[in-house]
Every structure is written in C-alpha cells, then in structure tokens.
Design a protein around this motif. Structure first.
Motif, PDB file in Angstrom:
ATOM      1  N   HIS A  20       0.837  -1.205   0.000  1.00  0.00           N
ATOM      2  CA  HIS A  20       0.000   0.000   0.000  1.00  0.00           C
ATOM      3  C   HIS A  20       0.867   1.248   0.000  1.00  0.00           C
ATOM      4  N   ILE A  21       0.504   2.228  -0.834  1.00  0.00           N
ATOM      5  CA  ILE A  21       1.212   3.502  -0.876  1.00  0.00           C
ATOM      6  C   ILE A  21       0.251   4.620  -0.497  1.00  0.00           C
ATOM      7  N   ALA A  22       0.787   5.686   0.061  1.00  0.00           N
ATOM      8  CA  ALA A  22      -0.032   6.816   0.516  1.00  0.00           C
ATOM      9  C   ALA A  22       0.671   8.123   0.164  1.00  0.00           C
ATOM     10  N   PRO A  23      -0.097   9.216   0.032  1.00  0.00           N
ATOM     11  CA  PRO A  23       0.511  10.510  -0.289  1.00  0.00           C
ATOM     12  C   PRO A  23       1.526  10.932   0.766  1.00  0.00           C
ATOM     13  N   PHE A  24       2.505  11.673   0.333  1.00  0.00           N
ATOM     14  CA  PHE A  24       3.564  12.170   1.221  1.00  0.00           C
ATOM     15  C   PHE A  24       2.982  12.880   2.435  1.00  0.00           C
ATOM     16  N   TYR A  25       1.995  13.758   2.200  1.00  0.00           N
ATOM     17  CA  TYR A  25       1.457  14.583   3.284  1.00  0.00           C
ATOM     18  C   TYR A  25       0.570  13.809   4.251  1.00  0.00           C
ATOM     19  N   LEU A  26       0.248  12.560   3.938  1.00  0.00           N
ATOM     20  CA  LEU A  26      -0.560  11.744   4.850  1.00  0.00           C
ATOM     21  C   LEU A  26       0.291  10.753   5.649  1.00  0.00           C
ATOM     22  N   GLN A  27       1.580  10.813   5.473  1.00  0.00           N
ATOM     23  CA  GLN A  27       2.468   9.952   6.258  1.00  0.00           C
ATOM     24  C   GLN A  27       2.530  10.454   7.701  1.00  0.00           C
ATOM     25  N   GLY A  28       2.984   9.593   8.601  1.00  0.00           N
ATOM     26  CA  GLY A  28       3.109   9.979  10.007  1.00  0.00           C
ATOM     27  C   GLY A  28       4.210  11.012  10.210  1.00  0.00           C
ATOM     28  N   ARG A  29       4.157  11.674  11.368  1.00  0.00           N
ATOM     29  CA  ARG A  29       5.132  12.739  11.645  1.00  0.00           C
ATOM     30  C   ARG A  29       6.566  12.203  11.628  1.00  0.00           C
ATOM     31  N   GLY A  30       6.778  11.041  12.216  1.00  0.00           N
ATOM     32  CA  GLY A  30       8.121  10.476  12.236  1.00  0.00           C
ATOM     33  C   GLY A  30       8.624  10.155  10.838  1.00  0.00           C
ATOM     34  N   THR A  31       7.753   9.599   9.999  1.00  0.00           N
ATOM     35  CA  THR A  31       8.141   9.288   8.614  1.00  0.00           C
ATOM     36  C   THR A  31       8.497  10.550   7.854  1.00  0.00           C
ATOM     37  N   LEU A  32       7.695  11.601   8.029  1.00  0.00           N
ATOM     38  CA  LEU A  32       7.978  12.876   7.364  1.00  0.00           C
ATOM     39  C   LEU A  32       9.332  13.427   7.805  1.00  0.00           C
ATOM     40  N   ASN A  33       9.615  13.357   9.091  1.00  0.00           N
ATOM     41  CA  ASN A  33      10.898  13.860   9.593  1.00  0.00           C
ATOM     42  C   ASN A  33      12.068  13.105   8.965  1.00  0.00           C
ATOM     43  N   LEU A  34      11.940  11.787   8.880  1.00  0.00           N
ATOM     44  CA  LEU A  34      13.016  10.984   8.306  1.00  0.00           C
ATOM     45  C   LEU A  34      13.178  11.244   6.815  1.00  0.00           C
ATOM     46  N   LEU A  35      12.070  11.490   6.107  1.00  0.00           N
ATOM     47  CA  LEU A  35      12.148  11.792   4.676  1.00  0.00           C
ATOM     48  C   LEU A  35      12.858  13.117   4.433  1.00  0.00           C
ATOM     49  N   VAL A  36      12.523  14.105   5.245  1.00  0.00           N
ATOM     50  CA  VAL A  36      13.193  15.400   5.116  1.00  0.00           C
ATOM     51  C   VAL A  36      14.687  15.256   5.424  1.00  0.00           C
ATOM     52  N   LEU A  37      14.990  14.487   6.457  1.00  0.00           N
ATOM     53  CA  LEU A  37      16.388  14.264   6.808  1.00  0.00           C
ATOM     54  C   LEU A  37      17.122  13.554   5.673  1.00  0.00           C
ATOM     55  N   ALA A  38      16.462  12.573   5.034  1.00  0.00           N
ATOM     56  CA  ALA A  38      17.081  11.860   3.916  1.00  0.00           C
ATOM     57  C   ALA A  38      17.375  12.813   2.767  1.00  0.00           C
ATOM     58  N   MET A  39      16.443  13.716   2.503  1.00  0.00           N
ATOM     59  CA  MET A  39      16.652  14.694   1.428  1.00  0.00           C
ATOM     60  C   MET A  39      17.822  15.626   1.749  1.00  0.00           C
ATOM     61  N   LEU A  40      17.884  16.091   3.000  1.00  0.00           N
ATOM     62  CA  LEU A  40      18.977  16.970   3.404  1.00  0.00           C
ATOM     63  C   LEU A  40      20.315  16.230   3.383  1.00  0.00           C
ATOM     64  N   SER A  41      20.281  14.948   3.717  1.00  0.00           N
ATOM     65  CA  SER A  41      21.507  14.154   3.685  1.00  0.00           C
ATOM     66  C   SER A  41      22.051  14.037   2.269  1.00  0.00           C
ATOM     67  N   GLN A  42      21.161  13.901   1.287  1.00  0.00           N
ATOM     68  CA  GLN A  42      21.582  13.854  -0.113  1.00  0.00           C
ATOM     69  C   GLN A  42      22.289  15.146  -0.502  1.00  0.00           C
ATOM     70  N   ILE A  43      21.714  16.269  -0.060  1.00  0.00           N
ATOM     71  CA  ILE A  43      22.329  17.572  -0.354  1.00  0.00           C
ATOM     72  C   ILE A  43      23.697  17.679   0.312  1.00  0.00           C
ATOM     73  N   ALA A  44      23.778  17.225   1.560  1.00  0.00           N
ATOM     74  CA  ALA A  44      25.030  17.309   2.307  1.00  0.00           C
ATOM     75  C   ALA A  44      26.132  16.488   1.641  1.00  0.00           C
TER      76      ALA A  44
END
Length: 326
Positions: free
Chosen positions: A16-40
């Motif tokens: 099952h897949i769900a929209p980004f904005y409907l993910q849990g708070r912890g999942t959203l935090n980790l996704l943002v961190l993953a994106m920032l890690s790519q930039i770093a």
C-alpha cells in the motif's frame, strides 16, 4: 515538494502507498532528513542544525540519526530533551540552555565533581543524571528508597487533596537518587553550577554533615528517624500496615521467619520494607494510604515543596533580588 508534486510512497512492508502529506510525523521527519543528507553528500562541507530530532521517532532511530548526521556533516548542532540523543555525546560536547526570568538565554557546561567519575556518569546517565540536566528544579534524595517514595506519595496526596498538594511532575521537580548521604553535596554542586534550584531530603545526620548540606541547597528536608523505613513504620496506622500485607505476596524467607504473620504484622512489614528497597516497596505502601495514614513529616515536606516551587514564590524572590541588586 508539497507545493509542486504529490509523491506517493510506501513506508512499510505492505504494497500500500499513501501521499507524502498523509504519512506519520516520524516518517515525514526521516524523509526530510534523507533529502537533506543527499544535499550534504553533494556539497561535502555542511553544518547540520536539528531541533528535537527525537520527535515522533523511536529510540533506536534517534541514535541512528545522530550517527548518520555526524558522519556526513562538518559540524552538527542538536537541541534535545531525549536521553537517547544526549547520551551519544561526551560531556565536553554538551551545553545546557536555560532562560532567565528576564528573558535572557543562559548556557552552562556540565562539570562533574571528583566523586562522580566519567565511567559512572555514562553508566547511570539515563537513571540518575539525564532528567536533572533537563529540569530547572531538583530534589536530591539520599537513597533509592526516598527517590522512589517521594514522587509516589506526592502523587497520592495530590489525588486525595489537589488544593493542598501537588505531584512532583506538576511542580516541575525532578527527584534524583544521590546513592548515599556522602554524595549529596557533590551532586548538589554539579546541578547548582548549571543554574538549577536544588533541594535535598535525607535521614537524620550529625550536626556537621547537616550544616554542610544546608549551606549548598536551597532547603534541606531532614527527618529525625534513622532510615526512611523507620519514618514510615513509626508514623502510620496499623490498619494501613495490615491492608498492605494483605495485598502483597511475602517472600518465602519471611513466611518461615514469621509463621504467625497476623500477630507479628509490624515486624513482618518492617523487615519486608527494609529487604525490598530495590523494588520500591515503600513507594507502593504509601501509594495505598489515605491522607491520615501518611506521616506528618512527609505531608509537611510536600506542602513546603509546593510552596517553594509555586509561581508566586519564584516571582516574589526574583523581585526581591532585583531590589537588592539595584
């Protein structure tokens, strides 16, 4: 990402897949961190600043975040209230922040007294030191019995009479086990050096030791009994003793030692409380008492702590200090 596209992602083992904005708070935090890690990783030379990395994330993930960020960042700054985050840093990498009554931010460094070795600090960080670093008011208890009993009885009294008493949590008061009377002063000095308000509670001391503790704490609460268990046994009701013994399962050695438990219930309970320090037996006993069955000294101490930790008391003291300074 939220403004331009709506990615659907799978954050678990199912299909099952769900929209980004409907993910849990912890999942959203980790996704943002993953994106920032790519930039770093692309930029190579970055500074990471993260506020509350533990938000909605389990302990093992908190630790992994700290490890990953420190590996990819040239410098990393974290603010946190999580013991799992804090214990990943050495003392010299840690700064305690607090806000003064006039709004100014203050920073302090952690300086261990000679009696607390770094090895002991790391081993007991979660159980003894962490909560104190994150609190503004601290009650240093002589031993484990007092450290578990005082929060429990304060909560019980607050349930029975919320107008007169407050729980330690409601007062913002952290209770810390000093691990013995000889450690009280050193631990008090450590927390006072961080700008904390520090109180202490202990058994009867000789005059010299009593004066030494008094000179380093805001207020010392000292009863006249030799042992907290004696304070309880000598100042509670027989009904409370019998009721508590009827609820617990006595160890076999006490059953053998006291075959007639109904007649020797006071001796049975006294031995049980003294032999069960590690499991919080005194705290359990006090938690089943009504107000009249709780020793007067304990009730008086809880009243005093509520007064000393009240907003009105702190505001009055702060105004007095300003007048003196002027």
């Amino acid at each position: 990402m939220r403004q331009i596209i709506t990615p659907f992602i799978n954050s678990g083992l199912s299909e099952h897949i769900a929209p980004f904005y409907l993910q849990g708070r912890g999942t959203l935090n980790l996704l943002v961190l993953a994106m920032l890690s790519q930039i770093a990783e692309v930029k190579k030379n970055v500074i990471f600043a993260m506020e509350e990395p533990e938000t909605a994330i389990p302990p093992y993930a908190q630790k992994r975040i700290i490890h990953e960020v420190r590996n990819i960042a040239s410098q990393s700054l974290f603010t946190s209230h999580s013991p799992y985050v804090l214990e990943e840093f050495n003392i010299n990498e840690m700064t305690v922040l607090s806000r003064e009554s006039d709004g100014l931010m203050k920073q302090s460094t952690v300086n261990l007294p000679d009696s607390i070795k770094p090895k002991r600090y790391r081993r007991e960080f979660r159980t003894r030191f962490c909560e104190g670093l994150l609190s503004s008011r601290i009650l240093i208890a002589e031993g484990a019995t007092e450290a578990t009993a005082m929060p429990a009885v304060a909560l019980r009294l607050a349930e029975l009479d919320s107008e007169t008493y407050s729980s330690m949590e409601a007062l913002g008061l952290c209770t810390i086990d000093a691990g013995g009377e000889s450690n009280i002063v050193d631990i008090v000095k450590m927390y006072q050096g961080l700008g904390k308000r520090v109180f202490a509670i202990c058994d009867k001391q000789d005059i010299e030791k009593e004066e030494e503790i008094k000179t380093h704490v805001e207020k010392l609460f000292m009863h006249e009994e030799n042992g907290f268990e004696n304070l309880i046994m000598n100042n509670t009701s027989k009904e409370a003793m019998k009721r508590y013994l009827g609820w617990i399962d006595l160890p076999n050695e006490l059953k053998v030692k006291y075959p007639d438990q109904d007649e020797e219930f006071e001796k049975v309970l006294r031995d049980y409380l003294k032999s069960s320090k590690g499991i919080g037996a005194v705290a359990d006993f006090l938690s089943q008492c009504v107000e009249d069955e709780i020793p007067e000294w304990i009730k008086s101490t809880c009243k005093d702590l509520k007064h000393l930790c009240s907003f009105e008391y702190e505001r009055h003291n702060n105004d007095s200090e300003k007048i003196v300074d002027e």
